[in-house]
Design a protein around this motif. Structure first.
Motif, short mmCIF file in Angstrom:
data_model
loop_
_atom_site.label_atom_id
_atom_site.label_comp_id
_atom_site.label_asym_id
_atom_site.label_seq_id
_atom_site.Cartn_x
_atom_site.Cartn_y
_atom_site.Cartn_z
N ALA A 100 0.75 -1.33 -0.17
CA ALA A 100 0.04 -0.38 0.47
C ALA A 100 0.80 1.39 -0.04
O ALA A 100 1.48 0.88 0.68
N GLY A 101 0.79 2.10 -1.01
CA GLY A 101 1.57 3.65 -1.77
C GLY A 101 1.47 3.86 -2.12
O GLY A 101 1.22 3.57 -3.32
N PRO A 102 2.42 5.20 -2.60
CA PRO A 102 2.50 5.08 -4.34
C PRO A 102 3.46 4.56 -4.50
O PRO A 102 3.98 4.04 -4.15
N ALA A 103 2.96 5.34 -6.17
CA ALA A 103 3.92 3.97 -7.31
C ALA A 103 5.11 3.75 -7.44
O ALA A 103 5.68 5.49 -6.42
N ASN A 104 5.83 2.32 -6.94
CA ASN A 104 7.27 3.07 -6.98
C ASN A 104 8.07 2.79 -5.35
O ASN A 104 9.51 3.66 -5.09
N ALA A 105 6.93 3.39 -4.81
CA ALA A 105 7.53 2.67 -3.19
C ALA A 105 8.04 2.28 -2.76
O ALA A 105 8.51 2.50 -1.36
N CYS A 106 8.12 0.17 -2.91
CA CYS A 106 8.83 -0.83 -2.69
C CYS A 106 9.54 -1.20 -3.27
O CYS A 106 9.54 -1.58 -4.57
#
Length: 194
Positions: A100-106
């Motif tokens: 869960a979170g913004p694009a490309n955050a992980c």
């Protein structure tokens, strides 16, 4: 009453067994037996390897399908947008993350654990090391599961590939449903991809 004696033309079973045990196997009989065993094993080893590779391909595809459904269910139940990203690793394998979170955050790497930026929450990580023989083709961008509609953007075809060239495609439609198929119909039990 006397016991009848066997004539010399009919030796007792015990005498027959003793004579056979004393004779043993000839060198030619042993070599023929070994040759037959080698032929049988020569056919069985590749077949066992092929079976193992096919089972690993099916298991990886099934786990991916389960995690796609998990990502959609997590988005709907939490009310937060969830993403699934498939990335290559430095060792030649692949990994995918549900977060869960913004694009490309992980991101994930074979050299260590997944890393997420502040504000992103890792929900699931699955790695496919190159030595395993099955990988998932990387996606150019993460699949987004909408928290309110349960829809998927963009629709995608995830390709699970074995080292021997066989593949299973997981086709995700806009509603988040997953359909499994095999290109060129090369995997038993699955329809040919159209």
């Amino acid at each position: 009453m006397t016991t009848p004696r066997l004539s010399p033309a009919h030796p007792s079973p015990k005498a027959q067994m003793g004579r056979l045990a004393a004779q043993g196997l000839s060198l030619i009989e042993m070599l023929v037996t070994l040759a037959l065993l080698m032929v049988l094993l020569g056919g069985a080893v590749p077949m066992a390897s092929d079976l193992r590779s096919g089972m690993l391909l099916h298991a990886t595809a099934a786990l991916l399908e389960t995690d796609l459904q998990f990502a959609r269910a997590s988005a709907i139940s939490s009310g937060v947008t969830v993403r699934l990203a498939v990335l290559p690793t430095a060792g030649g394998g692949s990994c995918y993350l549900v977060y869960a979170g913004p694009a490309n955050a992980c991101t994930c790497d074979a050299l260590g654990p997944a890393r997420c930026e502040p504000g992103a929450t890792l929900l699931r990580l699955e790695e496919q090391p190159a030595q395993r023989g099955v990988s998932i083709a990387p996606l150019s961008r993460a699949i987004l599961f909408d928290a309110h509609k349960g829809t998927v953007t963009p629709t995608a075809t995830l390709q699970v590939q074995a080292a021997d060239g066989r593949a299973i495609h997981q086709v995700v439609n806009i509603m988040g449903r997953v359909r499994s198929c095999a290109p060129a119909g090369q995997v038993n039990g699955l329809p040919k991809c159209s």
